[in-house]
Motif scaffolding. Structure first.
Motif, short mmCIF file in Angstrom:
data_model
loop_
_atom_site.label_atom_id
_atom_site.label_comp_id
_atom_site.label_asym_id
_atom_site.label_seq_id
_atom_site.Cartn_x
_atom_site.Cartn_y
_atom_site.Cartn_z
N GLN A 1 -8.21 21.70 3.32
CA GLN A 1 -8.59 21.17 2.09
C GLN A 1 -8.27 19.43 1.88
OE1 GLN A 1 -10.97 23.10 0.49
NE2 GLN A 1 -10.21 24.75 2.11
N LEU A 2 -7.50 19.13 2.71
CA LEU A 2 -6.95 17.79 2.54
C LEU A 2 -7.26 16.87 3.78
CD1 LEU A 2 -3.53 18.78 1.15
CD2 LEU A 2 -5.64 18.21 -0.28
N PRO A 3 -8.36 16.40 4.08
CA PRO A 3 -8.86 15.43 5.31
C PRO A 3 -7.97 14.18 5.41
CG PRO A 3 -10.36 15.43 3.52
CD PRO A 3 -9.66 16.59 2.88
N LEU A 4 -7.65 13.48 4.41
CA LEU A 4 -6.95 12.33 4.26
C LEU A 4 -5.49 12.54 4.66
CD1 LEU A 4 -8.40 10.45 0.97
CD2 LEU A 4 -9.10 10.10 3.39
N ILE A 5 -5.09 13.55 4.11
CA ILE A 5 -3.42 13.90 4.44
C ILE A 5 -3.44 14.09 5.80
CG2 ILE A 5 -1.65 15.34 3.76
CD1 ILE A 5 -2.39 13.35 1.68
N THR A 6 -4.29 15.03 6.26
CA THR A 6 -4.42 15.56 7.71
C THR A 6 -4.54 14.23 8.74
OG1 THR A 6 -5.26 17.54 7.20
CG2 THR A 6 -5.57 17.09 9.36
N GLU A 7 -5.41 13.47 8.46
CA GLU A 7 -5.74 12.05 9.18
C GLU A 7 -4.32 11.47 9.24
OE1 GLU A 7 -8.56 8.26 9.69
OE2 GLU A 7 -8.78 9.82 7.98
N ALA A 8 -3.60 11.15 8.13
CA ALA A 8 -2.37 10.30 7.92
C ALA A 8 -1.47 11.14 8.89
CB ALA A 8 -2.17 10.02 6.55
N HIS B 1 8.54 3.44 16.36
CA HIS B 1 9.69 3.99 15.30
C HIS B 1 9.49 3.22 13.78
CE1 HIS B 1 10.45 -0.34 16.28
NE2 HIS B 1 11.34 -0.50 15.26
N THR B 2 8.28 2.37 13.77
CA THR B 2 8.15 1.95 12.39
C THR B 2 6.90 2.86 11.91
OG1 THR B 2 6.50 0.39 13.01
CG2 THR B 2 8.84 -0.27 13.13
N THR B 3 6.12 3.45 12.58
CA THR B 3 4.81 4.06 12.08
C THR B 3 5.18 5.01 10.75
OG1 THR B 3 4.18 4.33 14.46
CG2 THR B 3 3.06 5.83 12.75
N ILE B 4 6.26 5.99 10.87
CA ILE B 4 6.62 6.66 9.67
C ILE B 4 7.35 6.08 8.69
CG2 ILE B 4 8.72 7.86 10.42
CD1 ILE B 4 7.64 10.44 9.91
N SER B 5 7.64 4.71 8.79
CA SER B 5 8.58 4.08 7.92
C SER B 5 7.77 3.87 6.44
CB SER B 5 8.78 2.79 8.23
OG SER B 5 9.65 2.69 9.22
N ALA C 1 -1.56 13.20 11.46
CA ALA C 1 -1.69 13.31 12.65
C ALA C 1 -1.30 11.90 13.40
CB ALA C 1 -3.31 13.58 12.73
N ALA C 2 -1.52 10.95 12.48
CA ALA C 2 -1.45 9.32 12.97
C ALA C 2 0.10 9.22 12.86
CB ALA C 2 -2.28 8.50 12.18
N GLY C 3 0.93 10.11 12.43
CA GLY C 3 2.28 9.83 12.50
C GLY C 3 2.76 9.05 11.16
N GLU C 4 2.00 9.00 10.37
CA GLU C 4 2.32 8.03 8.94
C GLU C 4 2.96 8.73 8.08
OE1 GLU C 4 -0.95 5.99 7.28
OE2 GLU C 4 -2.16 5.78 9.14
N LEU C 5 2.90 10.20 8.02
CA LEU C 5 3.56 10.97 7.00
C LEU C 5 4.51 11.96 7.79
CD1 LEU C 5 0.58 11.93 4.66
CD2 LEU C 5 2.06 9.76 4.72
N SER C 6 5.57 12.15 7.33
CA SER C 6 6.65 13.12 7.65
C SER C 6 6.28 14.66 7.32
CB SER C 6 8.14 13.03 7.21
OG SER C 6 8.06 13.12 5.87
N SER D 1 -1.17 7.52 -1.46
CA SER D 1 -0.66 6.49 -1.88
C SER D 1 0.64 6.57 -2.01
CB SER D 1 -1.46 5.62 -2.81
OG SER D 1 -0.81 4.37 -3.17
N ILE D 2 1.23 7.53 -3.09
CA ILE D 2 2.73 7.70 -3.09
C ILE D 2 3.34 7.87 -1.83
CG2 ILE D 2 4.29 9.12 -4.25
CD1 ILE D 2 2.18 9.40 -6.49
N ALA D 3 2.83 9.01 -1.00
CA ALA D 3 3.63 9.25 0.17
C ALA D 3 3.63 8.06 1.34
CB ALA D 3 2.63 10.33 0.76
N ARG D 4 2.67 7.14 1.10
CA ARG D 4 2.90 5.99 2.28
C ARG D 4 3.71 4.92 1.53
NH1 ARG D 4 -3.65 5.41 3.63
NH2 ARG D 4 -3.59 6.34 5.53
N HIS D 5 3.76 4.80 0.14
CA HIS D 5 4.91 3.66 -0.24
C HIS D 5 5.82 4.20 -1.00
CE1 HIS D 5 0.53 2.03 -0.09
NE2 HIS D 5 1.27 0.85 -0.19
N GLY D 6 6.32 5.50 -0.80
CA GLY D 6 7.34 6.12 -1.39
C GLY D 6 8.17 7.07 -0.35
#
Length: 393
Positions: free
Chosen positions: A10-17, A362-366, A19-24, A73-78
């Motif tokens: 139900q969360l396509p944007l979260i899934t995409e981020a 090493h910076t992707t998930i930062s 999969a790209a290694g942006e979110l832990s 946005s919070i997950a990426r910037h926080g």
């Protein structure tokens, strides 16, 4: 894990981020507690608002798409801690503190495989206290160099012999060990050798040598043999009809004088090669007590509870050769004096990312967080919009 996977549908944007290694994983898990499932915080708040049972007045929940963009946005910037703070704030809107306290509980059940499944519900402050105590007792994994090539032939044996052993997930396993250490009092500042009154009763059938916990499941023979060395266990021998015969043997446990002699001989530490443990050691019977092994100094060795389990439940043998202990694996090969700690391999992970055309470094998930504080009230105002009141005609 299955619940998170369902929520991601139900969360396509979260899934995409993700999969790209942006979110832990921690961030994704936190987000799915707010949106994405029938039990998430925003869904429950919306249900309470619709039923008129919510303590929130004149508000409506924002649409799922907008909520997902806000949380992304919070997950990426926080940080993951920021998201956890937001979750706690959202959940506190669902139930008042007195309701939380009224539902605190500890329940358990014996699973089909004989393991105990424990479920604990505590108020937020009580839960934080428990987590802090467990984390304080959980050993932190030390960074190690990549495993050498080729993979060592005794990889499985080495993994079994190093704490926490062959486990599905190392972190939860270490936390389980830490919780048990808190319950038993096995903290860093403790006695060298396990002593004390019996806390667990084990019934042993005198004819079949099968064993079971008092009020619990049947035990594997190797587990029963290990518990026979334990000073915290009371062995109750039963005859064929289940009648009590006698309680243990007078010589099952090492005497105080024998413990002092063992401590002097074995140097107040676990004798398993490479083990650093110096507290809460067990006096292990080399020839098992239940098959007639004597409780004599020559038949006893000091080992920690972890390696005590390894020896009994995996068929390790111990010999005294030229004044030193030699541990042998089930295949007869000796355990190395001090094996190098195992570490994960990065090559296979890199290959998997390459196949998926992912450019992860090493910076992707930062996080893009710049150190400013999280304004929880502002975020909640974005997720819970003021309800428009239609003026009377």
């Amino acid at each position: 894990m299955p619940g998170i996977a369902r929520a991601l549908h139900q969360l396509p944007l979260i899934t995409e981020a993700s999969a790209a290694g942006e979110l832990s994983y921690s961030k994704v898990r936190a987000i799915t507690r707010v949106i994405g499932t029938d039990t998430s915080a925003l869904v429950r708040i919306a249900a309470q608002l619709a039923a008129g049972t919510s303590g929130i007045r004149n508000a409506t929940v924002t649409d799922p798409g907008t909520a997902e963009k806000i949380l992304l946005s919070i997950a990426r910037h926080g940080t993951a801690s920021h998201l956890e703070t937001l979750i706690r704030a959202a959940r506190q809107l669902i139930a008042p503190p007195e309701d939380l306290a009224a539902r605190r509980s500890v329940t358990w059940r014996w699973a089909d495989d004989g393991c105990l499944e424990l479920r604990v519900r505590l108020t937020p402050d009580q839960g934080a206290t428990l987590i802090a105590a467990i984390e304080a007792q959980t050993p932190k994994r030390k960074p190690t160099a990549p495993d050498p090539e080729p993979v060592p032939a005794d990889l499985v044996e080495r993994a079994r012999e190093q704490e926490p052993g062959l486990v599905v997930d190392g972190v939860p396993a270490r936390r389980a060990d830490a919780l048990l250490a808190l319950v038993t009092g096995h903290t860093d500042a403790g006695t060298v050798v396990e002593r004390g009154n019996a806390e667990v009763v084990v019934h042993v059938d005198a004819s079949t040598r099968t064993a079971r916990l008092d009020g619990g499941p049947t035990l594997a023979p190797a587990t029963a043999a290990r518990l026979a060395c334990d000073a915290k266990v009371q062995l109750l021998l039963d005859d064929r009809t289940g009648n009590r015969m006698y309680l243990g043997r007078s010589r099952r446990l090492a005497s105080d004088a024998q413990v002092r002699a063992l401590t002097a001989r074995d140097g107040q530490r676990c004798q398993f090669p490479g083990c650093p443990h110096t507290r809460y050691l067990n006096a292990h019977h080399i020839i098992p007590w239940e098959v007639g092994g004597p409780t004599d100094i020559d038949n006893l060795i000091m080992i920690c509870s972890f390696h005590h389990k390894v020896v009994h439940e995996h068929g390790y043998e111990i010999d005294r050769v030229d004044g030193r202990w030699v541990f042998r694996r089930p295949d007869g090969t000796p355990v190395p004096d001090a094996a190098e700690p195992l570490s994960g391999k990065a090559e296979s992970l890199v290959e998997m990312h390459a196949r998926a055309r992912l450019c992860i470094d090493h910076t992707t998930i930062s996080s893009k967080w710049e150190g400013d504080s999280l304004d929880v009230d502002y975020v909640l105002s974005l997720l819970l919009l003021p309800k428009r009141i239609t003026p009377a005609a």
